[in-house]
Design a protein around this motif. Structure first.
Motif, PDB file in Angstrom:
ATOM      1  N   SER A  85       0.716  -1.533   0.198  1.00 60.42           N
ATOM      2  CA  SER A  85      -0.055   0.039  -0.070  1.00 60.42           C
ATOM      3  C   SER A  85       1.127   0.887   0.203  1.00 60.42           C
ATOM      4  O   SER A  85       0.506   2.527   0.056  1.00 60.42           O
ATOM      5  CB  SER A  85      -0.962  -0.266   1.290  1.00 60.42           C
ATOM      6  OG  SER A  85      -1.507  -0.632   1.189  1.00 60.42           O
TER       7      SER A  85
ATOM      8  N   PRO B 292       3.698   4.253  -0.959  1.00 61.10           N
ATOM      9  CA  PRO B 292       4.011   4.347  -1.914  1.00 61.10           C
ATOM     10  C   PRO B 292       4.630   3.699  -3.068  1.00 61.10           C
ATOM     11  O   PRO B 292       6.015   3.797  -2.449  1.00 61.10           O
ATOM     12  CB  PRO B 292       4.373   6.551  -2.541  1.00 61.10           C
ATOM     13  CG  PRO B 292       4.240   6.576  -0.997  1.00 61.10           C
ATOM     14  CD  PRO B 292       3.223   5.277  -0.234  1.00 61.10           C
ATOM     15  N   PRO B 293       4.354   3.752  -4.069  1.00 61.48           N
ATOM     16  CA  PRO B 293       5.511   2.353  -5.070  1.00 61.48           C
ATOM     17  C   PRO B 293       7.251   2.838  -5.639  1.00 61.48           C
ATOM     18  O   PRO B 293       7.082   3.923  -5.455  1.00 61.48           O
ATOM     19  CB  PRO B 293       4.614   1.949  -6.387  1.00 61.48           C
ATOM     20  CG  PRO B 293       4.092   3.167  -6.300  1.00 61.48           C
ATOM     21  CD  PRO B 293       3.602   3.545  -4.955  1.00 61.48           C
TER      22      PRO B 293
ATOM     23  N   ARG C 154      -5.212   7.874  -1.931  1.00 61.69           N
ATOM     24  CA  ARG C 154      -3.744   7.487  -2.902  1.00 61.69           C
ATOM     25  C   ARG C 154      -3.845   5.996  -2.985  1.00 61.69           C
ATOM     26  O   ARG C 154      -4.848   5.671  -1.907  1.00 61.69           O
ATOM     27  CB  ARG C 154      -2.690   8.114  -2.341  1.00 61.69           C
ATOM     28  CG  ARG C 154      -1.473   7.916  -2.479  1.00 61.69           C
ATOM     29  CD  ARG C 154      -0.042   8.324  -1.796  1.00 61.69           C
ATOM     30  NE  ARG C 154      -0.833   7.133  -0.577  1.00 61.69           N
ATOM     31  CZ  ARG C 154       0.174   5.498  -0.464  1.00 61.69           C
ATOM     32  NH1 ARG C 154      -0.230   5.200  -1.375  1.00 61.69           N
ATOM     33  NH2 ARG C 154       0.237   5.613   1.101  1.00 61.69           N
TER      34      ARG C 154
ATOM     35  N   THR D  54      -2.465   2.426  -4.730  1.00 60.86           N
ATOM     36  CA  THR D  54      -0.567   1.462  -5.395  1.00 60.86           C
ATOM     37  C   THR D  54      -1.846   0.092  -5.244  1.00 60.86           C
ATOM     38  O   THR D  54      -2.504  -0.426  -5.098  1.00 60.86           O
ATOM     39  CB  THR D  54       0.049   1.303  -4.170  1.00 60.86           C
ATOM     40  OG1 THR D  54      -0.066   2.452  -3.788  1.00 60.86           O
ATOM     41  CG2 THR D  54       1.220   1.122  -5.265  1.00 60.86           C
TER      42      THR D  54
ATOM     43  N   ASP E  12       1.553   4.752  -8.981  1.00 60.32           N
ATOM     44  CA  ASP E  12       0.242   5.489  -7.828  1.00 60.32           C
ATOM     45  C   ASP E  12      -1.005   5.926  -8.613  1.00 60.32           C
ATOM     46  O   ASP E  12      -0.758   6.807  -9.112  1.00 60.32           O
ATOM     47  CB  ASP E  12       1.768   6.175  -7.327  1.00 60.32           C
ATOM     48  CG  ASP E  12       1.097   6.842  -6.367  1.00 60.32           C
ATOM     49  OD1 ASP E  12       0.603   6.864  -5.397  1.00 60.32           O
ATOM     50  OD2 ASP E  12       1.907   8.441  -6.579  1.00 60.32           O
TER      51      ASP E  12
END
Lengths: 648, 258
Positions: free
Chosen positions: A396, A398-399, B180, B182, B187
């Motif tokens: 979950s 931020p990649p 947000r 993922t 993103d």
């Protein structure tokens, strides 16, 4: 526009099949051309050719030729007709003669009237009369069947009734079949709804679009996550893709059944056992810890099956993860032997973890300490759930930017906390034993040491479990995953010794580290000259260290409590006292005592003079062991020695 | 670093529905975000080595052939502060900023804005990042917007003083509120923009912006870039019928100073 549509409003001309039949055509030809004998190939060709040149011309040219042929053919025609007539007459004659003969034979044989019989005999064909004897044919009159109107009506009615009946029957059959089907469907959908109401996710199967399936796999488990393939090696991915789902199939009666696919080979369960010298002494019993909600579910019901499938999948994943981790923990004595994982436990025991068929569970009788393996079993499950939660948190976040290397799937830490806690527990036990023995021994010698122990200092139990601010599960689990830590506080006569045990399987310690902190009560004590903090890595080092500190402390205690004694060597526990010799020479004499501290006994040694031998001295010793020994305390005896020396 | 982007605009009444769909695709709950965006403009042309550091510096030398004609251009820089991940706290900060604004009404707006983050926003809960975004690559090469970018996290110190020392002036402040998610390496952000002293969104219709972004460490690595484009177009295909993700207008994403 109208021209564009070639639509004929007339009825289509119907071709009569009789008019194309061969006998009709032949009769037509006979009518048109006369006998076939008159028709030759040449004549027909000639006719066609003439027709092509023009019909009129052909007719004109044809008429004289026909006239000449007409007379000839007419003659032939007449001859033929006559011949035919004669043949037919002859035929008629034969047939009528035959019929007459038949009737005559009948009459001659059966008639009771002589006249008729005679007459009949005369009309029989002479040839037959000769061949057949009289009266060979018989005749009898019988009742001919009478078909009345009512009868045919009855037949008609019968047929009608019969067909109506069969139609009704087939309709009723379909109705029954549909009703049965409806019942089965209702039962099936009721059960599907029940599954859905229990919170299972019911979806379409990815491979079979028309079959319902139930998803019981774990959202963060490796076996299910198709979309998060970055964590999965390709092989495992393909193997376990559909393991988290099963088809909900319906049998003829509408009962629902779980289809787990061809790869399904029975439900599995994790088993934890403790072995002592190769014999099993206890075994985990998780099945006895079912919750009320689980117990309410009937055996063999679909809910039970789904639940079991989920548990089995979880255990299989857990087992696979344990193997992955165990390979990295061989330096801690963890072995993967065959299909089982073995962890070291205490000195002579080992823990064996394996995956067994769910039916094999109750085969063994209860052991004496089943709660230990059961606890380990529970902890393993809880830790895998924890790892799943961390997976969710990781993906979950931020990649990170796409890079060359793929992110490897991290090895979960499931065995590590278990080993740490078990080892810590063993070490605490041996440390407690040692310190308790020491306290008891010294108490026998009238020295009071107080021991305080805090084995839960690293446990971080949240005060408010329902608080929304912090995640209580995470906080609680941190206590399990963080290296366990315990503290012992030992109050010595002149100082306080604090021992901290920290067990961590990671470098640099790879095990338990003992930190000891010495805090003297005053800076003048002898213990104040020792290093205040020491870190040790083995229990024997720690024991030696404690004994050393205790020796120094006891020496200091004697020095401060009994005036006149001075310290010779505090590290070996030697003290001495000098007093005036009782002799006239006025010389000085000294007595030396040595305090020896051991784990289970306290020894005081000194050189005493033997009365009879004069100046000669002999070694004396007093030993205190737990509960037995000199009723006098250490200080009393040392004080006594000093006093005796003074008397001399 | 390179950034691949796809955008879509979403009417406000579909916000909840699309957020649910996205949560299903990403298999996670949406995380609320609240960001403070401060846009800075360079004061003057860099004069020698002592002047403004070239923003292209961090991007790498590969930028130069790509935008040879832009050499010497000046770019806006953005200071982004993620105030908090809970909406409640973000709201609180916002109110405080407003109070400061009102109190110092008489002062120059520039100073006012500088004070606001200085007084309240640089509290430990705010993580500041200095962001540089280049003009997107000319369209045609890829079905997604791609541009060079750098994000520099500011770990300590006063970011505003730093910007001032670099001779950058604050021109605009706006807030970003939304969620947000993922999905693999993508993103996903669904957000609205607000002016600091406004209660209603910047867009009066209340529509949301859906931004799907994927970062690639090395923009010259064709394979990685293709992989990134593949992932983005895959998501676009998945979302077909729900939201139509499209390339952003290149000139609308221009970050050069005119």
């Amino acid at each position: 526009m109208a021209d564009a549509i070639p639509l004929s409003l007339r009825a289509l001309s119907k071709v009569d099949p009789n008019k194309t039949s061969l006998p009709f055509l032949i009769s037509c030809i006979n009518n048109q051309r006369g006998s076939f004998r008159n028709i030759t190939e040449e004549s027909l060709e000639e006719e066609i050719r003439l027709e092509e040149n023009g019909q009129l011309k052909s007719l004109e040219e044809e008429s004289p030729a026909e006239d000449t042929q007409d007379v000839k053919s007419r003659q032939e025609e007449l001859t033929g007709a006559r011949q035919e007539m004669l043949t037919q007459i002859q035929q008629a004659y034969y047939e009528s003669t035959g019929a007459l003969s038949l009737i005559s034979i009948l009459l001659a044989g059966n008639s009771t009237q002589a006249g008729i019989s005679q007459q009949a005999l005369s009309t029989i064909d002479p040839y037959i009369k000769e061949t057949l004897p009289n009266g060979v044919l018989g005749v009898d009159k019988i009742q001919a069947p009478q078909k009345s109107e009512t009868e045919s009506q009855t037949v008609e009615l019968g047929w009608k009734t019969q067909s109506l009946k069969s139609a009704a029957d087939s309709l009723l059959n379909s109705a029954t079949r549909l009703e049965k089907e409806l019942e089965a469907e209702t039962r099936y959908w009721d059960q599907v709804l029940k599954i859905k109401e229990q919170g299972w996710s019911v979806t379409r199967l990815p491979r079979e679009k028309h079959t319902l399936g139930v998803r019981f796999g774990f959202a963060e488990g490796v076996y299910i996550n198709v979309s998060h393939s970055i964590y999965l090696p390709a092989l495992a991915h393909a193997d376990f893709r559909d393991r988290g789902m099963a088809a909900l199939r319906r049998d003829d009666d509408g009962n629902i059944s779980l289809d787990r696919g061809l790869k399904f080979a029975g439900d599995r369960k994790l088993r934890v056992r403790i072995l002592q010298h190769g014999t099993i002494i206890s075994c985990s019993r998780l099945s006895t810890l079912a919750t009320d909600a689980e117990e309410a579910i009937e055996d063999d019901s679909i809910e039970e099956q789904i639940l079991q499938a989920r548990n089995s999948l979880f255990d299989e994943e857990l087992y696979a993860e344990l193997h992955r981790e165990a390979r990295n923990l061989t330096n801690q004595g963890v072995n993967c032997i065959g299909d089982s994982i073995q962890l070291p436990y205490e000195s002579d025991k080992s823990i064996q973890i394996d995956l067994i068929d769910i039916d094999d569970i109750a085969s063994e009788g209860p052991g004496k300490e089943d709660w230990i393996p059961t606890g380990i079993d529970i902890a393993l499950h809880v830790l895998l759930s924890h790892a799943h939660r961390q997976n969710l948190r990781r993906r979950s976040a931020p990649p990170p930017p796409l890079n060359e290397g793929k992110r490897p799937r991290p090895i979960y830490q499931i065995l590590k906390p278990i080993i740490e806690h078990l080892r810590h527990r063993t070490n605490i036990q041996s440390c407690t034993n040692f310190l308790t023995d020491l306290t008891k021994t010294l108490a026998t010698a009238d020295l009071t040491l107080t021991l305080q122990q805090d084995t839960t200092s690293s446990w971080n139990i949240p005060a408010n479990l329902t608080s929304p601010q912090t995640n209580p599960t995470e906080t609680l689990l941190q206590s399990l995953t963080a290296p366990p830590q315990s503290t012992f506080t030992l109050s010595l006569p002149s100082s306080t010794l604090t021992l901290t045990l920290l067990t961590n399987l990671f470098p640099p310690s790879y095990g338990t580290t003992y930190h000891s902190t010495l805090s003297p009560s005053t800076p003048e004590t002898l213990t104040a000259k020792l290093p205040p903090t020491t870190s040790l890595t083995s229990a024997s080092d720690l024991e030696a260290h404690i004994i050393h500190i205790l020796t120094v402390d006891l020496v200091d205690h004697i020095r401060s409590s009994l005036p006149g004694w001075s310290v010779e060597d505090q590290h070996t526990g030697v003290l001495s006292r000098t007093f005036e010799n009782g002799s006239d020479e006025g010389g000085m004499e000294s007595v030396t005592v040595r305090v020896i501290v051991e784990a289970r006994r306290l020894v005081l040694e000194w050189m005493d003079h033997v009365e009879e031998e004069g100046k000669k001295r002999a070694k004396q010793r007093v030993v205190w062991e737990q509960g037995i020994g000199d009723p006098k305390g250490l200080l009393d005896i040392v004080g006594g020695i000093g006093a005796r020396g003074g008397e001399n | 670093m390179h950034e691949l982007l796809l955008h879509a605009v979403l009417p406000s009444h579909r916000h909840h529905q699309v957020l649910s769909v996205l949560a299903g695709i990403a298999a996670m709950q949406p995380i609320p975000i609240s960001e403070k965006n401060l846009v800075f403009k360079p004061q003057q042309q860099p004069a020698g080595p002592a002047g403004r550091p070239n923003p292209n510096q961090g991007v790498g030398a590969q930028m130069k052939p790509l935008q040879g004609q832009m050499h010497g251009d000046l770019f806006y820089l953005k200071l982004v502060g993620e105030t908090s991940e809970t909406g409640e706290k973000a709201g609180g900060t916002e109110v405080r900023v407003k109070e400061v604004d009102e109190k110092e009404e008489g002062k120059d707006r520039d100073v006012d804005m500088l004070d606001a983050p200085h007084g309240n926003d640089t509290s430990p809960t705010t993580d500041w990042t200095l962001q540089f975004r280049d003009l997107p690559d000319p369209p045609g090469r890829r079905p997604v917007t791609s541009r060079a970018m750098t994000d520099t996290p500011i770990t300590a110190g006063d970011p505003l003083k730093f910007m001032k020392a670099m001779e950058y002036t604050l021109t605009t402040t706006y807030h970003l509120h939304g969620h947000r998610l993922t999905h693999n390496a993508i993103d996903i952000r669904l957000y609205q923009l607000f002016l600091p002293d406004a209660q209603t969104p910047l867009d009066p219709s209340g529509s949301y912006v859906l931004q799907t972004a994927l970062r690639v460490a090395d923009g010259q690595n064709v394979e990685r870039m293709q992989e990134g484009v593949r992932q983005l177009t895959e998501l676009k295909e998945t979302l077909k019928g729900v939201v139509e993700l499209e390339m952003g207008d290149r000139l609308a994403l221009d970050t050069r100073v005119r």
